[in-house]
Design a protein around this motif. Sequence first.
Motif, PDB file in Angstrom:
ATOM      1  N   VAL A 135       0.838  -1.199   0.000  1.00 53.01           N
ATOM      2  CA  VAL A 135       0.000   0.000   0.000  1.00 53.01           C
ATOM      3  C   VAL A 135       0.877   1.254   0.000  1.00 53.01           C
ATOM      4  N   LEU A 136       1.910   1.298   0.848  1.00 54.99           N
ATOM      5  CA  LEU A 136       2.771   2.473   0.947  1.00 54.99           C
ATOM      6  C   LEU A 136       3.493   2.760  -0.362  1.00 54.99           C
ATOM      7  N   VAL A 137       4.033   1.719  -0.977  1.00 51.27           N
ATOM      8  CA  VAL A 137       4.732   1.904  -2.248  1.00 51.27           C
ATOM      9  C   VAL A 137       3.767   2.424  -3.314  1.00 51.27           C
ATOM     10  N   HIS A 138       2.551   1.889  -3.319  1.00 52.09           N
ATOM     11  CA  HIS A 138       1.560   2.324  -4.300  1.00 52.09           C
ATOM     12  C   HIS A 138       1.166   3.783  -4.060  1.00 52.09           C
ATOM     13  N   LEU A 139       1.002   4.166  -2.805  1.00 50.28           N
ATOM     14  CA  LEU A 139       0.633   5.545  -2.497  1.00 50.28           C
ATOM     15  C   LEU A 139       1.733   6.514  -2.905  1.00 50.28           C
ATOM     16  N   ARG A 140       2.962   6.144  -2.666  1.00 49.01           N
ATOM     17  CA  ARG A 140       4.074   7.014  -3.066  1.00 49.01           C
ATOM     18  C   ARG A 140       4.080   7.190  -4.584  1.00 49.01           C
ATOM     19  N   ASP A 141       3.835   6.105  -5.300  1.00 47.77           N
ATOM     20  CA  ASP A 141       3.787   6.158  -6.757  1.00 47.77           C
ATOM     21  C   ASP A 141       2.660   7.077  -7.229  1.00 47.77           C
ATOM     22  N   ARG A 142       1.466   6.902  -6.646  1.00 41.11           N
ATOM     23  CA  ARG A 142       0.315   7.723  -7.035  1.00 41.11           C
ATOM     24  C   ARG A 142       0.531   9.193  -6.667  1.00 41.11           C
ATOM     25  N   LEU A 143       1.117   9.436  -5.506  1.00 44.10           N
ATOM     26  CA  LEU A 143       1.357  10.814  -5.072  1.00 44.10           C
ATOM     27  C   LEU A 143       2.316  11.523  -6.017  1.00 44.10           C
ATOM     28  N   ARG A 144       3.399  10.873  -6.358  1.00 41.91           N
ATOM     29  CA  ARG A 144       4.393  11.483  -7.243  1.00 41.91           C
ATOM     30  C   ARG A 144       3.805  11.743  -8.625  1.00 41.91           C
ATOM     31  N   LEU A 196      -3.175   8.019   4.786  1.00 38.27           N
ATOM     32  CA  LEU A 196      -4.383   8.143   3.966  1.00 38.27           C
ATOM     33  C   LEU A 196      -5.369   8.961   4.778  1.00 38.27           C
ATOM     34  N   ILE A 197      -5.918  10.002   4.191  1.00 37.93           N
ATOM     35  CA  ILE A 197      -6.815  10.897   4.904  1.00 37.93           C
ATOM     36  C   ILE A 197      -8.252  10.560   4.533  1.00 37.93           C
ATOM     37  N   GLY A 198      -9.000  10.120   5.525  1.00 36.99           N
ATOM     38  CA  GLY A 198     -10.380   9.728   5.313  1.00 36.99           C
ATOM     39  C   GLY A 198     -10.794   8.749   6.393  1.00 36.99           C
ATOM     40  N   ALA A 199     -12.060   8.348   6.384  1.00 37.94           N
ATOM     41  CA  ALA A 199     -12.564   7.374   7.346  1.00 37.94           C
ATOM     42  C   ALA A 199     -12.361   5.969   6.792  1.00 37.94           C
ATOM     43  N   PRO A 200     -12.179   4.974   7.686  1.00 42.26           N
ATOM     44  CA  PRO A 200     -11.940   3.599   7.216  1.00 42.26           C
ATOM     45  C   PRO A 200     -12.994   3.086   6.251  1.00 42.26           C
ATOM     46  N   GLN A 201     -14.255   3.534   6.403  1.00 43.59           N
ATOM     47  CA  GLN A 201     -15.335   3.033   5.549  1.00 43.59           C
ATOM     48  C   GLN A 201     -15.455   3.778   4.233  1.00 43.59           C
ATOM     49  N   ASP A 202     -14.651   4.810   4.013  1.00 43.92           N
ATOM     50  CA  ASP A 202     -14.723   5.584   2.777  1.00 43.92           C
ATOM     51  C   ASP A 202     -14.259   4.758   1.579  1.00 43.92           C
ATOM     52  N   ASP A 203     -14.696   5.178   0.395  1.00 42.04           N
ATOM     53  CA  ASP A 203     -14.267   4.521  -0.844  1.00 42.04           C
ATOM     54  C   ASP A 203     -13.151   5.288  -1.546  1.00 42.04           C
ATOM     55  N   ARG A 204     -12.872   6.500  -1.080  1.00 40.99           N
ATOM     56  CA  ARG A 204     -11.869   7.341  -1.716  1.00 40.99           C
ATOM     57  C   ARG A 204     -11.119   8.125  -0.630  1.00 40.99           C
ATOM     58  N   TYR A 205      -9.803   8.250  -0.781  1.00 38.25           N
ATOM     59  CA  TYR A 205      -8.977   8.895   0.225  1.00 38.25           C
ATOM     60  C   TYR A 205      -8.032   9.902  -0.421  1.00 38.25           C
ATOM     61  N   GLU A 206      -7.659  10.872   0.371  1.00 38.36           N
ATOM     62  CA  GLU A 206      -6.579  11.762  -0.041  1.00 38.36           C
ATOM     63  C   GLU A 206      -5.264  11.184   0.445  1.00 38.36           C
ATOM     64  N   ILE A 207      -4.248  11.210  -0.394  1.00 36.59           N
ATOM     65  CA  ILE A 207      -2.930  10.721  -0.007  1.00 36.59           C
ATOM     66  C   ILE A 207      -2.192  11.842   0.708  1.00 36.59           C
ATOM     67  N   SER A 208      -1.727  11.568   1.906  1.00 41.47           N
ATOM     68  CA  SER A 208      -1.026  12.585   2.684  1.00 41.47           C
ATOM     69  C   SER A 208       0.293  12.945   2.027  1.00 41.47           C
ATOM     70  N   GLU A 209       0.615  14.248   2.067  1.00 44.41           N
ATOM     71  CA  GLU A 209       1.897  14.704   1.545  1.00 44.41           C
ATOM     72  C   GLU A 209       3.064  14.163   2.360  1.00 44.41           C
ATOM     73  N   ALA A 210       2.760  13.557   3.522  1.00 46.15           N
ATOM     74  CA  ALA A 210       3.809  13.006   4.376  1.00 46.15           C
ATOM     75  C   ALA A 210       4.370  11.692   3.836  1.00 46.15           C
ATOM     76  N   VAL A 211       3.691  11.071   2.865  1.00 45.49           N
ATOM     77  CA  VAL A 211       4.151   9.774   2.364  1.00 45.49           C
ATOM     78  C   VAL A 211       5.580   9.854   1.851  1.00 45.49           C
ATOM     79  N   GLU A 212       5.885  10.892   1.087  1.00 47.84           N
ATOM     80  CA  GLU A 212       7.208  10.947   0.466  1.00 47.84           C
ATOM     81  C   GLU A 212       8.340  11.203   1.456  1.00 47.84           C
ATOM     82  N   PRO A 213       8.244  12.217   2.340  1.00 44.93           N
ATOM     83  CA  PRO A 213       9.345  12.386   3.295  1.00 44.93           C
ATOM     84  C   PRO A 213       9.466  11.244   4.295  1.00 44.93           C
ATOM     85  N   LEU A 214       8.356  10.574   4.616  1.00 45.08           N
ATOM     86  CA  LEU A 214       8.419   9.445   5.540  1.00 45.08           C
ATOM     87  C   LEU A 214       8.825   8.154   4.841  1.00 45.08           C
ATOM     88  N   LEU A 215       8.837   8.161   3.509  1.00 47.17           N
ATOM     89  CA  LEU A 215       9.233   6.987   2.749  1.00 47.17           C
ATOM     90  C   LEU A 215      10.248   7.395   1.687  1.00 47.17           C
TER      91      LEU A 215
END
Length: 260
Positions: A135-144, A196-215
């Motif tokens: 999930v983390l690798v995918h989020l970093r890819d999508r964010l970039r 990931l910013i949103g509620a667990p039951q959501d179908d869509r989330y915003e990717i936090s800008e923190a993904v890249e510096p933390l990964l």
Amino acid sequence: MSTDTDHTDLLDDGLDDGLDDGLGTHPDEDDLAPLDERSVSLFEGDEGGLEHAQRVALVALLKQRFISARTHPRDWQVLVEHERVLRSRLNDLFLELQVDRVREVAWKRQATSETGARFPTLLYDAAWSREETLVLVHLRDRLRAGLASGDARVFVDRDDILDHVQSFRPAHATDEAGDEKRARNAVAGVIKAGLLIGAPQDDRYEISEAVEPLLPLEVLAELLEALRRANGAEPAEAAPAAEADLFEEPADQPEPQEAR
């Protein structure tokens, strides 16, 4: 099976309880009792040297895996204005303050001695699971990709994340229901971490800008290598091209600071 690369949580039960509740645990300052913010004496016998807003920001840094201008705007502003004093208080606890001003993200990490001596610690290492790693690798890819396209905020669908994790199932895997449950739990874990910013039951989330510096790149490399070992085989044929994109550093962005 978990990967070898760890993220940090707080050991102390009281602090850890706040961390486990995710972004929602940090109260809005409007909900706090009215105080004379110009005074550093906030209760009977108080010998602290920080003002109210500084203390609130310090607690946020201790309780949360990270704070950002997006998720904690007031605390971020206090940190920008009083970075030195907050850094000093964290140093007293053998913690280092990491700040990425480009992405407006700040986090803590365990300090390391120049002599190799071990410091007492408030943090413990918790390994990312195999599914969380994917999930983390995918989020970093999508964010970039989103930022490169000029998007100010980048979003991802739950099904897109789950499909990505599903694509890495080994050919010999037979527990489809169990794999799906682990993938959904991984999404919930990344939401709890605030990436990931949103509620667990959501179908869509915003990717936090923190993904890249933390990964950053070196941690990403460790995650991918650990993933290959955990998987027992190379990923699908499309993965090398995706990894090449992940490791290509944009020319207009500084190298992220290391975070573990």
